[in-house]
Design a protein around this motif. Sequence first.
Motif, mmCIF file in Angstrom:
data_model
loop_
_atom_site.group_PDB
_atom_site.id
_atom_site.type_symbol
_atom_site.label_atom_id
_atom_site.label_comp_id
_atom_site.label_asym_id
_atom_site.label_seq_id
_atom_site.Cartn_x
_atom_site.Cartn_y
_atom_site.Cartn_z
ATOM 1 N N LEU A 1 0.838 -1.199 0.000
ATOM 2 C CA LEU A 1 0.000 0.000 0.000
ATOM 3 C C LEU A 1 0.877 1.254 0.000
ATOM 4 O O LEU A 1 0.583 2.226 -0.692
ATOM 5 C CB LEU A 1 -0.926 -0.010 1.214
ATOM 6 C CG LEU A 1 -1.870 1.183 1.296
ATOM 7 C CD1 LEU A 1 -2.843 1.195 0.130
ATOM 8 C CD2 LEU A 1 -2.631 1.179 2.603
ATOM 9 N N LEU B 1 -7.652 7.135 -0.543
ATOM 10 C CA LEU B 1 -8.557 6.264 0.198
ATOM 11 C C LEU B 1 -9.046 5.109 -0.677
ATOM 12 O O LEU B 1 -9.313 4.017 -0.182
ATOM 13 C CB LEU B 1 -9.749 7.052 0.750
ATOM 14 C CG LEU B 1 -9.403 7.927 1.953
ATOM 15 C CD1 LEU B 1 -10.612 8.748 2.386
ATOM 16 C CD2 LEU B 1 -8.910 7.079 3.126
ATOM 17 N N VAL C 1 -6.498 2.536 -0.260
ATOM 18 C CA VAL C 1 -6.608 1.900 1.056
ATOM 19 C C VAL C 1 -7.753 0.891 1.045
ATOM 20 O O VAL C 1 -7.627 -0.245 1.525
ATOM 21 C CB VAL C 1 -6.860 2.961 2.164
ATOM 22 C CG1 VAL C 1 -7.112 2.288 3.504
ATOM 23 C CG2 VAL C 1 -5.690 3.926 2.265
ATOM 24 N N ILE D 1 -12.986 3.277 6.398
ATOM 25 C CA ILE D 1 -12.565 4.355 5.490
ATOM 26 C C ILE D 1 -13.141 5.699 5.952
ATOM 27 O O ILE D 1 -12.459 6.722 5.947
ATOM 28 C CB ILE D 1 -13.005 4.050 4.034
ATOM 29 C CG1 ILE D 1 -12.254 2.835 3.485
ATOM 30 C CG2 ILE D 1 -12.829 5.267 3.124
ATOM 31 C CD1 ILE D 1 -10.780 3.057 3.215
ATOM 32 N N VAL E 1 -0.735 6.419 5.295
ATOM 33 C CA VAL E 1 -0.425 5.047 5.694
ATOM 34 C C VAL E 1 -0.272 4.964 7.206
ATOM 35 O O VAL E 1 -0.781 4.041 7.852
ATOM 36 C CB VAL E 1 0.859 4.524 4.994
ATOM 37 C CG1 VAL E 1 1.354 3.241 5.645
ATOM 38 C CG2 VAL E 1 0.596 4.276 3.521
ATOM 39 N N VAL F 1 -3.668 5.161 8.772
ATOM 40 C CA VAL F 1 -4.391 3.898 8.547
ATOM 41 C C VAL F 1 -3.834 2.806 9.461
ATOM 42 O O VAL F 1 -4.586 2.064 10.086
ATOM 43 C CB VAL F 1 -4.274 3.471 7.063
ATOM 44 C CG1 VAL F 1 -4.786 2.061 6.862
ATOM 45 C CG2 VAL F 1 -5.063 4.423 6.168
ATOM 46 N N HIS F 2 -2.526 2.736 9.534
ATOM 47 C CA HIS F 2 -1.894 1.717 10.380
ATOM 48 C C HIS F 2 -2.340 1.880 11.841
ATOM 49 O O HIS F 2 -2.748 0.922 12.495
ATOM 50 C CB HIS F 2 -0.370 1.823 10.270
ATOM 51 C CG HIS F 2 0.348 0.749 11.024
ATOM 52 N ND1 HIS F 2 0.955 -0.319 10.413
ATOM 53 C CD2 HIS F 2 0.525 0.560 12.350
ATOM 54 C CE1 HIS F 2 1.480 -1.114 11.330
ATOM 55 N NE2 HIS F 2 1.237 -0.600 12.521
ATOM 56 N N LEU G 1 -2.220 -4.452 5.841
ATOM 57 C CA LEU G 1 -1.971 -3.415 4.849
ATOM 58 C C LEU G 1 -1.098 -3.897 3.695
ATOM 59 O O LEU G 1 -1.153 -3.356 2.599
ATOM 60 C CB LEU G 1 -1.291 -2.207 5.504
ATOM 61 C CG LEU G 1 -2.230 -1.355 6.334
ATOM 62 C CD1 LEU G 1 -1.489 -0.215 6.963
ATOM 63 C CD2 LEU G 1 -3.368 -0.841 5.456
#
Length: 296
Positions: free
Chosen positions: A5, A31, A34, A52, A75, A78-79, A295
């Motif tokens: 990603l 996004l 993702v 999301i 990232v 998100v992580h 991911l």
Amino acid sequence: MASTLTDRLSRLVKTMRGQARITESNVQDMLREVRMALLEADVALPVVRDFINRVKDKALGQEVIGSLNPGQVLVSIVHKELAATMGEGVADLNLATQPPAVILMAGLQGAGKTTTTAKLAKHLIEKRKKKVLTVSADVYRPAAIEQLKTVTRQAGGEWFASTPDQKPRDIALAALDHAKRHYFDVLLVDTAGRLAIDEALMAEIRDLHAAIKPVETLFVVDAMQGQDAINTAKAFKDALPLTGIVLTKLDGDSRGGAAMSVRQITGAPIKFAGVSEKIDGLEVFDADRHAGRVLG
Ligand code: GDP
């Protein structure tokens, strides 16, 4: 091999260099990547959508600092959000009750219940110095009772005999009585699974739960089940007050998106991960590490 990603987002952000913050116009494309990454990891669609939306709220307006580009910032958001989603709650087993602490194992056939029962027995014996008894309430597959006997021996625990002509509830109560009289600290109750959810199975395990009042009700789920994990999780959550999840077969090649689906649907913490067929193949679940795997 599919690109990660981070790679994919870096490609997208080439055009965004010099921007100081993540904006509505550049976040959409990122996004989308993702979303793809999560779907490829087999996270269920409704769970991806919710996620999301949460990430979008967090990302918008986020300043891009130092040498990071908007892709790297995203990232990282998100992580962090993934790890937080999968990682709340107590990691180890709750045994805070008058002994014997009863642990009920629930899940579909083949999910890894019997194997996990023995792995947990070993964990409790070696790490927490407990005296552990196991019993199988799977009266449909005599081989399952024998299997539990074998793996419990390997774990160094004791096994309580049961036969297929008994009722699951009677088996569990007899084992509980034995555990009390012989001062066991923990009783692990393995149960019957089916290949798919059915009402009779759910009624049976509810009845079992009411009879033995477990301090832990663990939902055992195969990480390789991917998208289907969401339906299984829903059915077990509706039937039982789950206190934890064991995600098995994480040594397989799935990206483990089932963790996120199951965590979100049940609200129960993921306590352990099965990482091999062997009796010592059990780890305390590490949400941060798992976020990286999801991911890709
Ligand atoms: P049950 O029907 O839910 O009791 O499932 P079993 O405990 O019999 O496990 C089904 C199969 O999955 C067996 O072949 C196990 O060896 C295997 N298994 C269980 N847990 C794991 C795991 O964490 N990793 C791997 N690779 N195999 C596992």
